[in-house]
Design a protein around this motif. Structure first.
Motif, PDB file in Angstrom:
ATOM      1  N   VAL A  59       9.921 -27.571  45.112  1.00  0.00           N
ATOM      2  CA  VAL A  59      10.801 -28.262  45.948  1.00  0.00           C
ATOM      3  C   VAL A  59      10.034 -29.694  45.833  1.00  0.00           C
ATOM      4  O   VAL A  59      10.920 -30.829  45.686  1.00  0.00           O
ATOM      5  CB  VAL A  59      10.913 -27.819  47.424  1.00  0.00           C
ATOM      6  N   GLY A  60       8.715 -29.998  45.753  1.00  0.00           N
ATOM      7  CA  GLY A  60       8.126 -31.065  45.774  1.00  0.00           C
ATOM      8  C   GLY A  60       8.182 -31.858  44.585  1.00  0.00           C
ATOM      9  O   GLY A  60       8.469 -33.057  44.644  1.00  0.00           O
ATOM     10  N   GLN A  61       8.189 -31.211  43.413  1.00  0.00           N
ATOM     11  CA  GLN A  61       8.314 -31.626  41.982  1.00  0.00           C
ATOM     12  C   GLN A  61       9.911 -32.321  42.088  1.00  0.00           C
ATOM     13  O   GLN A  61      10.115 -33.245  41.479  1.00  0.00           O
ATOM     14  CB  GLN A  61       8.077 -30.672  41.103  1.00  0.00           C
ATOM     15  N   ALA A  62      10.834 -31.558  42.634  1.00  0.00           N
ATOM     16  CA  ALA A  62      12.267 -31.865  42.625  1.00  0.00           C
ATOM     17  C   ALA A  62      12.264 -33.161  43.324  1.00  0.00           C
ATOM     18  O   ALA A  62      13.102 -34.066  42.849  1.00  0.00           O
ATOM     19  CB  ALA A  62      13.308 -30.804  43.100  1.00  0.00           C
ATOM     20  N   ALA A  63      11.778 -33.275  44.541  1.00  0.00           N
ATOM     21  CA  ALA A  63      11.698 -34.503  45.330  1.00  0.00           C
ATOM     22  C   ALA A  63      11.209 -35.618  44.619  1.00  0.00           C
ATOM     23  O   ALA A  63      11.752 -37.020  44.555  1.00  0.00           O
ATOM     24  CB  ALA A  63      10.973 -34.097  46.908  1.00  0.00           C
ATOM     25  N   TYR A  64      10.081 -35.483  43.721  1.00  0.00           N
ATOM     26  CA  TYR A  64       9.533 -36.572  43.200  1.00  0.00           C
ATOM     27  C   TYR A  64      10.483 -37.071  41.759  1.00  0.00           C
ATOM     28  O   TYR A  64      10.611 -38.047  41.778  1.00  0.00           O
ATOM     29  CB  TYR A  64       8.134 -36.278  42.483  1.00  0.00           C
ATOM     30  N   LEU A  65      10.934 -36.120  41.268  1.00  0.00           N
ATOM     31  CA  LEU A  65      11.944 -36.402  40.114  1.00  0.00           C
ATOM     32  C   LEU A  65      13.129 -37.051  40.642  1.00  0.00           C
ATOM     33  O   LEU A  65      13.952 -37.670  39.738  1.00  0.00           O
ATOM     34  CB  LEU A  65      12.244 -34.827  39.306  1.00  0.00           C
ATOM     35  N   SER A  66      13.748 -36.543  41.758  1.00  0.00           N
ATOM     36  CA  SER A  66      14.803 -37.165  42.377  1.00  0.00           C
ATOM     37  C   SER A  66      14.683 -38.766  42.288  1.00  0.00           C
ATOM     38  O   SER A  66      15.547 -39.677  42.536  1.00  0.00           O
ATOM     39  CB  SER A  66      15.325 -36.818  43.422  1.00  0.00           C
ATOM     40  N   VAL A  67      13.633 -39.294  42.515  1.00  0.00           N
ATOM     41  CA  VAL A  67      13.175 -40.789  42.649  1.00  0.00           C
ATOM     42  C   VAL A  67      13.027 -41.186  41.237  1.00  0.00           C
ATOM     43  O   VAL A  67      13.231 -42.338  40.936  1.00  0.00           O
ATOM     44  CB  VAL A  67      12.010 -40.852  43.699  1.00  0.00           C
ATOM     45  N   VAL A  68      11.966 -40.306  40.488  1.00  0.00           N
ATOM     46  CA  VAL A  68      11.527 -40.774  39.029  1.00  0.00           C
ATOM     47  C   VAL A  68      12.096 -39.712  38.226  1.00  0.00           C
ATOM     48  O   VAL A  68      11.082 -39.096  37.481  1.00  0.00           O
ATOM     49  CB  VAL A  68       9.829 -41.112  39.180  1.00  0.00           C
ATOM     50  N   PRO A  69      13.177 -39.721  37.542  1.00  0.00           N
ATOM     51  CA  PRO A  69      13.753 -38.715  36.485  1.00  0.00           C
ATOM     52  C   PRO A  69      13.138 -38.918  35.447  1.00  0.00           C
ATOM     53  O   PRO A  69      12.889 -37.809  34.762  1.00  0.00           O
ATOM     54  CB  PRO A  69      15.139 -38.913  36.614  1.00  0.00           C
ATOM     55  N   ASN A  70      12.621 -40.122  35.098  1.00  0.00           N
ATOM     56  CA  ASN A  70      12.117 -40.349  33.566  1.00  0.00           C
ATOM     57  C   ASN A  70      10.917 -39.777  33.311  1.00  0.00           C
ATOM     58  O   ASN A  70      10.527 -39.168  32.298  1.00  0.00           O
ATOM     59  CB  ASN A  70      11.896 -41.614  33.390  1.00  0.00           C
ATOM     60  N   ASP A  71      10.087 -39.171  34.628  1.00  0.00           N
ATOM     61  CA  ASP A  71       8.690 -38.379  34.408  1.00  0.00           C
ATOM     62  C   ASP A  71       8.897 -36.880  34.274  1.00  0.00           C
ATOM     63  O   ASP A  71       8.014 -36.057  34.422  1.00  0.00           O
ATOM     64  CB  ASP A  71       7.936 -38.506  35.699  1.00  0.00           C
ATOM     65  N   VAL A  72      10.229 -36.467  33.865  1.00  0.00           N
ATOM     66  CA  VAL A  72      10.607 -34.869  33.944  1.00  0.00           C
ATOM     67  C   VAL A  72       9.681 -34.315  32.900  1.00  0.00           C
ATOM     68  O   VAL A  72       9.348 -33.012  32.942  1.00  0.00           O
ATOM     69  CB  VAL A  72      11.901 -34.821  33.755  1.00  0.00           C
ATOM     70  N   SER A  73       9.434 -35.071  31.738  1.00  0.00           N
ATOM     71  CA  SER A  73       8.589 -34.208  30.543  1.00  0.00           C
ATOM     72  C   SER A  73       7.019 -33.946  31.098  1.00  0.00           C
ATOM     73  O   SER A  73       6.446 -33.321  30.410  1.00  0.00           O
ATOM     74  CB  SER A  73       8.646 -35.037  29.483  1.00  0.00           C
ATOM     75  N   ASP A  74       6.652 -34.633  32.230  1.00  0.00           N
ATOM     76  CA  ASP A  74       5.216 -34.359  32.781  1.00  0.00           C
ATOM     77  C   ASP A  74       5.347 -34.259  34.365  1.00  0.00           C
ATOM     78  O   ASP A  74       4.586 -34.962  35.084  1.00  0.00           O
ATOM     79  CB  ASP A  74       4.355 -35.229  32.291  1.00  0.00           C
TER      80      ASP A  74
END
Length: 762
Positions: A369-384
């Motif tokens: 859930v925390g990673q998803a919350a971060y990626l919803s703001v910075v989706p370009n960091d999905v590879s790491d």
């Protein structure tokens, strides 16, 4: 006068009440007296004698035979202690999956917020449906007296129905074994009986069941190769924070160095490293759970709506093909789920359930859930996503714990691979290899040098070939889902035959679990060309080796049964066997549990003399976890008393530890003496005769013990087809020559070994 079969006295030892003991003893005595009225008498130790059998391995003066370890009731404190220890042994693998799940799910694109919500919803319900509901609350109960894994489920099915396709596993050898008895429900449904009868009549069904068990085993070994690669590579990837210019080659080389170090320390006996490092894994779960909550509060708490499964439907509606492909990455969130079942023998069902439901599951949910919350703001960091979402203040502590957790996760799967190979070898499905027991306290701790070296080579090859987690993740997904499908298939059979559940419940299980597993499997197969071929290649290679070995061993045993020597032949030779006798004890190893092996006349023909005491020894590995020490040996006479010939069946479970030759001889002699005493315990007038025979046995033992083995060469018969000739004459022969010989596996010293050659044509 020949070898007499044992009269069956079918008494469920577990159901004997203390007040009923004397009645059973009287019943056995009556049947014994009736048997002795004829010329032939019972030569097996009576059942009543087994209740107080003592040998040098027992610490207690007496014990009740046949109390399975799984029946022990643990205190609450003991269960909680096991739950804590299981964190380090069982949950290292699934705990490191947040390192790479989102990166593998969106490997080929940058997701938008709706994609992230949909993927998170898939991850949440995948973790809930499979590890939590299926494994923790269903599969764990399909254990074999406390042991889990594919072979344990196969063993459970074999114990209920006569479908055992393993070589050398006769039911009559196992029927007195208390751990082999199965407590079935009182109601015997007609459907269960029909299924059992159909399986018993079909040789195809027996082969298919064994093949399924072998396939699951091969896939778990594949897990043992891929887990170290993806776990270490994912953790080491965080070092790019220190130097962003590091190439994939450099990351791969660092990972390989860690892998070499990891496999190099196996010989020191780190099978239970999880016990020592359970605190480190506990810290890891606290870290990822806490960071997840931090990211949820700081970045985007609206991702919590992913707990509504309607977003899974929306995710597939938006782009069906991309959503289906992404399942291959989502499935990695449950890597290591099978370890909960495979490592069950070290713990208990309750301890595994408490650890997962109380710590592992909530921490993993928070992490995703925390990673998803971060990626919803910075989706370009999905590879790491994992390291990018880690706050700066805890980055390096997180990196350190991540590397440590990945090593522990790898260690658990390596140890599981050793245990599985040992089980497979014990059941005649794997060529002989050296098994080193690394602890005197924990019999399950084993180290196999040959397998360790091969695993290292495979891990180096995979890491150097792929260099990143994406393609390894594609391979990993196939191994994970394939093992789950095998477990589900065997579980359905257990539900129908043993648990005898209603058909409606079985159908619900298939619809809810198996259908989704097949959906996941179709997705990971889509990535076959980008790494998915790897576990299937490993599994096919291992399956071929295991099946060839099993096939030839089965045919060889059938040949021995067909060519065994009749008792008329032995009686015709007389008590001297037509050959001179020398003082000593000869242990003639044979695969047969009844009759005289075909190799015996070869010994009489090629040797100038035979030993004064001769024991036909059959070492039988039974498809149960452990054989109680007091039930280790079954003894009986071969021929009249003056022949001084005995039969010994030494029985071992697939988790039993073999002893050295000196200890084996001591145990065997002690049991032989007890057998001779018990045989004549109700005939006081024969006391002198009994003492003379025991004295003769002791004198012969002092003169020396010689192990006699047939040095066999297995060949395909002339009328065999080309495929069979290639498999038997070349493939099997190559395996036999390049793996350990039988006398080495039996721990027989060369100075005590005597071999006579014999050809087998199958």
């Amino acid at each position: 006068m020949g070898e007499v079969a044992v009269d069956e006295v079918k008494v469920n030892i577990e159901m004997i009440e203390e007040g009923e003991q004397e009645k059973i003893n009287d019943k056995v005595m009556e049947e014994e007296d009736e048997t002795e009225n004829g010329e032939e008498k019972r030569n097996e130790v009576p059942l009543r004698k087994h209740f107080h059998r003592m040998d040098s391995l027992d610490k207690e003066a007496s014990r009740v035979s046949g109390m399975p370890a799984a029946s022990k009731v643990l205190s609450t404190a003991a269960v909680l202690q096991l739950a804590f220890q299981s964190i380090g042994v069982v949950y290292g693998d699934i705990g490191t999956s947040p390192l790479y799940v989102f990166a593998s799910t969106f490997a080929d694109r940058v997701p938008d917020k709706s994609d992230i919500i949909g993927a998170l919803s898939l991850i949440i319900y995948t973790l809930t449906l499979f590890p939590l509901i299926k494994y923790v609350f269903i599969v764990l109960w399909a254990n074999d007296n406390g042991e889990g894994g594919t072979f344990a489920m196969y063993s459970l099915i074999c114990r209920y129905s006569n479908v055992n396709a393993l070589p050398n596993q006769q039911t009559e050898v196992m029927e007195e074994l208390s751990a082999y008895k199965l407590k079935l429900p009182d109601r015997h449904l007609r459907r269960a009986e029909k299924i059992r009868d159909a399986l018993e009549r079909s040789s195809f069904a027996k082969t298919a069941l064994l093949s399924l068990a072998l396939l699951g085993t091969c896939m778990v070994i594949g897990d043992g190769i891929l887990t170290p690669c993806i776990s270490v590579l994912s953790a080491v990837d965080g070092v790019k924070k220190f130097d962003s210019a590091l190439s994939k080659d450099a990351i791969a080389m660092i990972s390989i160095a860690i892998l070499v170090a990891l496999f190099s320390i196996q010989r020191f006996g780190t099978d239970k490293v999880g016990y020592t490092f359970a605190p480190a894994i506990l810290v890891w779960y606290i870290f990822i759970g806490s960071v997840g909550i931090y990211n949820l509060i700081r970045h985007d708490s609206t991702v919590l709506k992913a707990f509504n499964p309607i977003y899974i439907v929306s995710y597939f509606r938006s782009d069906l093909k991309k959503a289906w492909i992404s399942l291959g990455g989502v499935v990695l969130c449950m890597t290591g789920t099978e370890a909960m079942f495979a490592d069950l023998g070290h713990f208990s069902v309750r301890s595994i359930q408490i650890a997962f439901a109380g710590l592992v599951y909530p921490c993993l949910i928070c992490a995703y859930v925390g990673q998803a919350a971060y990626l919803s703001v910075v989706p370009n960091d999905v590879s790491d996503a994992f390291y990018k979402s880690t706050p700066e203040m805890v980055y390096w502590p997180m990196f350190t714990v991540a590397v440590l957790a990945s090593i522990i996760a790898s260690q658990a799967m390596i140890s599981a691979t050793f245990a599985i190979v040992k089980q497979s070898m014990a059941l005649g499905c794997f060529p002989r290899v050296k098994v080193v027991h690394t602890s005197n306290k924990h019999e399950g701790q084993v180290y196999i040098p040959e397998i360790n070296f091969l695993l290292l080579l495979a891990c180096i090859f995979v890491t150097a070939l792929f260099k990143d987690t994406t393609n390894i993740g594609n391979a990993y997904g196939i191994a994970v889902v394939a093992v789950m499908l095998v477990t589900s298939s065997l579980l359905i059979l257990i539900m129908l035959m043993i648990w005898q559940l209603s058909l409606a419940l079985v159908v619900i299980f298939v619809l809810v679990f198996v259908s989704f597993e097949l959906l996941y499997f179709s997705s990971v197969l889509y990535k076959f060309t980008t790494g998915g071929y790897l576990p299937l290649t490993f599994a096919a290679f291992l399956f071929f080796i295991m099946y060839v070995w099993h096939y030839v061993q089965t045919k060889r045993h059938a040949f021995e049964v067909e060519k065994k020597v009749s008792m008329e032949y032995l009686n015709g030779l007389g008590s001297s066997l037509g050959i001179a006798h020398v003082p000593g004890v000869g242990l003639l190893y044979t695969e047969l549990t009844q009759g005289i092996p075909a190799i015996f006349p070869h010994f009489l023909t090629n040797l100038p003399a035979i030993h004064s005491v001769l024991v036909f020894v059959s070492v039988k590995y039974l498809p149960i976890n452990k054989v109680p020490p007091e039930e280790r040996f079954l003894l009986r006479r071969v021929g009249p008393k003056e022949y001084k010939m005995y039969r010994c069946i030494a029985r071992y479970g697939y988790r039993d530890r073999r002893v050295g030759n000196n200890e084996f001889e001591e145990l065997l002699m002690e049991h032989l003496k007890n057998f001779i005493r018990d045989e004549n315990s109700d005939q006081k007038e024969k006391a002198e005769e009994v003492q003379n025979e025991i004295h003769f046995l002791e004198t012969s033992r002092q003169a020396g013990v010689v192990y006699m083995l047939g040095h066999s060469s297995v060949k395909a018969s002339e009328d065999s087809n080309l495929l069979k000739k290639v498999v038997v004459n070349h493939v099997y022969d190559f395996l036999r020559r390049n793996f350990r010989q039988g006398f080495v596996d039996l721990q027989i010293p060369n100075k005590n070994l005597l071999q006579v050659g014999m050809n087998y044509y199958i």
